[in-house]
Design an enzyme around this catalytic site. Structure first.
Site, PDB file in Angstrom:
ATOM      1  N   LYS A 227      54.221 114.211 115.889  1.00 25.53           N
ATOM      2  CA  LYS A 227      55.130 113.504 116.856  1.00 25.53           C
ATOM      3  C   LYS A 227      56.770 113.735 116.343  1.00 25.53           C
ATOM      4  O   LYS A 227      57.548 114.106 117.077  1.00 25.53           O
ATOM      5  CB  LYS A 227      54.964 111.937 116.657  1.00 25.53           C
ATOM      6  CG  LYS A 227      55.681 111.017 117.303  1.00 25.53           C
ATOM      7  CD  LYS A 227      55.264 109.629 116.974  1.00 25.53           C
ATOM      8  CE  LYS A 227      56.120 108.616 117.792  1.00 25.53           C
ATOM      9  NZ  LYS A 227      55.853 107.008 117.562  1.00 25.53           N
ATOM     10  N   GLU A 233      53.129 118.364 105.788  1.00 33.06           N
ATOM     11  CA  GLU A 233      51.916 119.019 105.574  1.00 33.06           C
ATOM     12  C   GLU A 233      51.599 119.682 106.905  1.00 33.06           C
ATOM     13  O   GLU A 233      51.457 120.941 106.917  1.00 33.06           O
ATOM     14  CB  GLU A 233      50.808 117.795 105.530  1.00 33.06           C
ATOM     15  CG  GLU A 233      50.942 117.176 104.140  1.00 33.06           C
ATOM     16  CD  GLU A 233      51.585 115.840 104.165  1.00 33.06           C
ATOM     17  OE1 GLU A 233      52.721 115.881 105.099  1.00 33.06           O
ATOM     18  OE2 GLU A 233      51.554 115.025 103.613  1.00 33.06           O
ATOM     19  N   GLY A 295      51.541 106.516 115.850  1.00 35.92           N
ATOM     20  CA  GLY A 295      50.541 107.841 115.585  1.00 35.92           C
ATOM     21  C   GLY A 295      49.093 107.390 115.651  1.00 35.92           C
ATOM     22  O   GLY A 295      48.247 108.082 116.241  1.00 35.92           O
ATOM     23  N   ARG A 296      48.867 106.351 114.726  1.00 32.10           N
ATOM     24  CA  ARG A 296      47.463 105.683 114.826  1.00 32.10           C
ATOM     25  C   ARG A 296      46.856 105.331 116.288  1.00 32.10           C
ATOM     26  O   ARG A 296      45.706 105.042 116.163  1.00 32.10           O
ATOM     27  CB  ARG A 296      47.417 105.037 113.572  1.00 32.10           C
ATOM     28  CG  ARG A 296      48.210 103.503 113.590  1.00 32.10           C
ATOM     29  CD  ARG A 296      48.169 102.768 112.247  1.00 32.10           C
ATOM     30  NE  ARG A 296      49.086 101.647 112.153  1.00 32.10           N
ATOM     31  CZ  ARG A 296      50.443 101.879 112.091  1.00 32.10           C
ATOM     32  NH1 ARG A 296      50.940 103.075 111.955  1.00 32.10           N
ATOM     33  NH2 ARG A 296      51.194 100.660 111.994  1.00 32.10           N
ATOM     34  N   GLU A 381      46.914 100.682 107.484  1.00 25.08           N
ATOM     35  CA  GLU A 381      48.345 101.180 107.683  1.00 25.08           C
ATOM     36  C   GLU A 381      49.267 100.009 108.956  1.00 25.08           C
ATOM     37  O   GLU A 381      50.357  99.841 108.731  1.00 25.08           O
ATOM     38  CB  GLU A 381      48.518 102.363 108.538  1.00 25.08           C
ATOM     39  CG  GLU A 381      49.669 103.188 108.194  1.00 25.08           C
ATOM     40  CD  GLU A 381      49.875 104.622 108.510  1.00 25.08           C
ATOM     41  OE1 GLU A 381      50.309 105.199 107.640  1.00 25.08           O
ATOM     42  OE2 GLU A 381      49.533 105.079 109.684  1.00 25.08           O
ATOM     43  N   HIS A 416      21.448 104.119 100.484  1.00 24.38           N
ATOM     44  CA  HIS A 416      20.994 104.838  99.301  1.00 24.38           C
ATOM     45  C   HIS A 416      22.125 105.029  98.194  1.00 24.38           C
ATOM     46  O   HIS A 416      21.954 105.642  97.376  1.00 24.38           O
ATOM     47  CB  HIS A 416      20.308 106.230  99.399  1.00 24.38           C
ATOM     48  CG  HIS A 416      19.078 105.979 100.424  1.00 24.38           C
ATOM     49  ND1 HIS A 416      17.752 105.849  99.792  1.00 24.38           N
ATOM     50  CD2 HIS A 416      18.909 105.757 101.527  1.00 24.38           C
ATOM     51  CE1 HIS A 416      16.926 105.872 100.699  1.00 24.38           C
ATOM     52  NE2 HIS A 416      17.671 105.643 101.858  1.00 24.38           N
ATOM     53  N   LYS A 546      56.631 109.979 100.086  1.00 17.56           N
ATOM     54  CA  LYS A 546      57.226 111.359 100.485  1.00 17.56           C
ATOM     55  C   LYS A 546      58.542 111.684  99.981  1.00 17.56           C
ATOM     56  O   LYS A 546      58.898 112.799  99.564  1.00 17.56           O
ATOM     57  CB  LYS A 546      57.546 111.013 102.148  1.00 17.56           C
ATOM     58  CG  LYS A 546      56.522 110.922 102.963  1.00 17.56           C
ATOM     59  CD  LYS A 546      56.859 110.999 104.509  1.00 17.56           C
ATOM     60  CE  LYS A 546      55.851 110.253 105.455  1.00 17.56           C
ATOM     61  NZ  LYS A 546      56.268 110.059 106.939  1.00 17.56           N
TER      62      LYS A 546
HETATM   63  C1  G6Q Z   1      50.517 106.636 112.202  1.00 17.87           C
HETATM   64  C2  G6Q Z   1      51.408 107.222 111.275  1.00 17.87           C
HETATM   65  C3  G6Q Z   1      51.359 108.392 110.466  1.00 17.87           C
HETATM   66  C4  G6Q Z   1      51.609 109.724 111.557  1.00 17.87           C
HETATM   67  C5  G6Q Z   1      51.696 110.981 110.252  1.00 17.87           C
HETATM   68  C6  G6Q Z   1      52.063 112.261 111.015  1.00 17.87           C
HETATM   69  O1  G6Q Z   1      50.544 105.676 112.703  1.00 17.87           O
HETATM   70  O2  G6Q Z   1      52.916 107.003 111.743  1.00 17.87           O
HETATM   71  O3  G6Q Z   1      49.880 108.585 109.991  1.00 17.87           O
HETATM   72  O4  G6Q Z   1      50.759 109.876 112.450  1.00 17.87           O
HETATM   73  O5  G6Q Z   1      52.331 110.738 109.420  1.00 17.87           O
HETATM   74  O6  G6Q Z   1      53.201 111.958 111.654  1.00 17.87           O
HETATM   75  P1  G6Q Z   1      53.764 113.149 112.679  1.00 17.87           P
HETATM   76  O7  G6Q Z   1      52.873 113.126 113.876  1.00 17.87           O
HETATM   77  O8  G6Q Z   1      55.116 112.832 113.010  1.00 17.87           O
HETATM   78  O9  G6Q Z   1      53.439 114.470 112.133  1.00 17.87           O
END
Ligand code: G6Q
Length: 581
Positions: A227, A233, A295-296, A381, A416, A546
């Site tokens: 986003k 990463e 994001g989630r 989260e 198990h 971060k």
């Molecule tokens: C989700 C969070 C988080 C996000 C990641 C990736 O709700 O905001 O998990 O999706 O940190 O972020 P980017 O899509 O900006 O790389």
């Protein structure tokens, strides 16, 4: 948009949750019923499974094996109706696109992503179905996704050497990874088996290296999902992927390099500038989404691009329809028959009154192997927060429990492993069991055995095995072999029972049912966030780590860099590592 568009009443300070009369009544009731055993509850009310049962959209929620009476349910529903909490207003505000994510001043409109094209969704003068934030809206982007998915699936998207794309690698993390990765696993029977689809998230070079192992770069396409397009990463993995591709393509000119990148990289992002800076042509090869998609909560947006390629446009639309069906259920059904609301209230009952801090999600379906990991982010989260959204002066933090710890594994593997603790441990962990009447994999009697195990576990957890039952059983079988007397052995083999669970069933794990299931949990979490007075849609808690990582990176990378001022523990650990690198 102006802050005046906030619905001020939504954010009006509200009394502490624990001071509400509805809460106090639940506390008093808890004291009366806390020792009731599910054995008693079923004995006095053998038909309770008819009442504590919701069936809609082809989904069943059996919540009769919970430690509740009719009165518990009545009081929990009264909590949901508490005027100062305003749950109904909050649901309405979310669907109307109000900026309910207050700390980020954003609307929360994942429900718009699966809204039918023919049903305009007007927010602040724009029909989001066609136009959003001055650019293309939900459906034009879906058209773009479907067109792309079609081209890749039909072998029309060609790599630098003219070979069709056969491998798709999704690079993203958190919300830009877990959704499509989970859904890809869940919907394997619907995927095009000629394509290899893999997901890379971890900054650990092992993840990308292993994902690329054995692949031909000329046939490999990368979808960079971010986003912000600044996530360490993702950008690190994307850069290494670009290098891998260019090493193989060995372009002679800068222009040839750009062409190779254009054929092998597409981006899903809201940040066109950074996408272009990476070398991806944002006008042709970028799929947009919007600020109002967290994001989630983003699987139904272009974040689901790799999934759309894997399962194809039609199946992706079925998934969206499933999500939308649950959105409508949530928006329109009375609370007493509303699956997300009931699940949310039961969670609060255990988390806040019984004081049980965790709950397990146990899918009896191997295809849902990543479902619990996905829900972990969605739930923890969203509701792992302490600051109040509508505080009264001097009471900025909750003094009640909020988001639970969620964990689990697919059954029967969990049986198990950790089910020992679920059955006989000192902690009680309420659980959601998820199962499907039919399997895609018609393999002998595997599915009957799987379902028998699901049913058996909920029954065993609820009712256990009494001393009398056990004594009768053991005296028949004899206790020889252990060297212990019957009396000595009994405590070890007793099952106390009274461990609650929900059972969620559907006919089949298909795209539509997966969509319903995910939306069920999304809305459950939202309801809990509203009641707990937290903002379910921000995630400030991930920021500090971060920041510190970027402060530490130079000192990890280069042994000549001075050690930053940190505590003696971190400094010694860093020095130990530096000597060995
Ligand atoms: C989700 C969070 C988080 C996000 C990641 C990736 O709700 O905001 O998990 O999706 O940190 O972020 P980017 O899509 O900006 O790389």
């Amino acid at each position: 948009m102006e802050p005046s568009l906030h619905n001020q009443a939504l954010f009006a300070p509200r009394p502490k949750l624990t001071e509400l009369p509805e809460w106090r009544r639940l506390q008093a009731h808890y004291a009366e019923v806390k020792r009731l055993h599910l054995r008693q509850l079923f004995a006095v009310d053998p038909q309770r499974a008819q009442r504590f049962w919701i069936e809609d959209l082809g989904l069943v929620l059996d919540y009769s094996k919970n430690r509740i009476t009719d009165e518990t349910l009545r009081l929990l529903l009264a909590l949901a109706e508490t005027p100062t909490i305003g749950l109904r207003d909050w649901i309405g505000a979310m669907f109307a696109g109000k900026r309910i994510n207050r700390t980020e001043n954003r609307a929360v409109l994942h429900v718009a992503l699966r809204n039918p094209r023919t049903r305009p969704l007007l927010v602040e003068g724009e029909d989001l179905m066609e136009q959003a934030e001055g650019g293309p809206g939900v459906w034009p982007v879906l058209d773009q996704i479907f067109e792309f998915a079609h081209r890749v699936r039909a072998g029309l998207w060609l790599g630098y050497s003219g070979k069709p794309i056969r491998n798709v690698i999704n690079i993203g993390i958190g919300g830009s990874d877990l959704g499509p990765a989970m859904a890809f696993e869940a919907l394997k029977p619907y995927t095009d088996r000629r394509l290899t689809v893999r997901f890379v998230s971890n900054i650990d070079g092992a993840h990308l290296s292993e994902a690329l192992h054995g692949l031909d770069p000329a046939e490999t396409l990368f979808i960079i999902v971010s986003k912000t397009f600044t996530t360490l990463e993702t950008i690190t993995n994307a850069q290494s992927a670009r290098q891998w591709l260019l090493n193989a393509a060995s372009p002679k000119t800068e222009e040839a390099a750009q062409q190779a990148i254009a054929r092998h990289f597409v981006a899903v992002s809201t940040n066109a500038e950074q996408v272009a800076a990476f070398g991806i042509d944002a006008s042709r090869n970028m799929f947009g989404f919007w600020d109002w998609v967290g994001g989630r909560y983003s699987l139904c947006s272009a974040v689901g691009l790799a999934l759309a390629v894997a399962i194809g446009p039609q199946n992706f639309q079925q998934l969206l329809q499933g999500f939308h069906a649950m959105d409508e259920h949530f928006r329109t059904r009375p609370f007493a028959q509303n699956m997300p609301v009931i699940l949310a209230l039961l969670g609060i009952w255990y988390n806040n009154f019984f004081g049980w801090p965790s709950y397990a999600v146990l899918p009896y379906d191997q295809s849902l192997a990543r479902f619990t990991a996905y829900l972990q982010q969605l739930d923890m989260e969203s509701n792992g927060k302490s600051a109040r959204l509508r505080p009264t002066p001097g009471a900025e933090f909750v003094d009640w429990q909020t988001g639970p710890i969620l964990w689990g594994e697919p059954g029967t593997n969990g049986q198990h492993a950790f089910f020992q603790l679920l059955h006989q441990g000192t902690k009680i962990v309420p659980a959601d069991f998820i199962g499907f009447a039919q399997s895609h994999y018609r393999l002998n009697d595997h599915h009957s055995k799987l379902l028998a195990n699901l049913l058996a576990q909920t029954e065993a957890l609820a009712f256990g095995k009494t001393r009398e039952e056990l004594a009768a059983e053991l005296s028949k079988a004899g206790s020889e072999g252990s060297g212990m007397s019957l009396e000595e052995l009994l405590p070890h083999r007793l099952f106390p029972g009274n461990r609650p669970s929900n059972t969620i069933l559907a006919e089949k794990l298909d795209p539509a049912n997966l969509g319903k299931l995910i939306a069920l949990y999304e809305h459950k979490i939202f309801v809990q966030g509203v009641i707990w007075d937290t903002n379910s849609f921000d995630q400030w808690g991930v920021e500090l780590g971060k920041q510190l990582a970027s402060k530490l990176l130079p000192a990890v990378e280069n042994p000549q860099t001075p050690i930053p001022s940190l505590c003696s523990s971190t400094q010694r650990l860093l020095m130990w590592l530096r000597k060995r690198r």
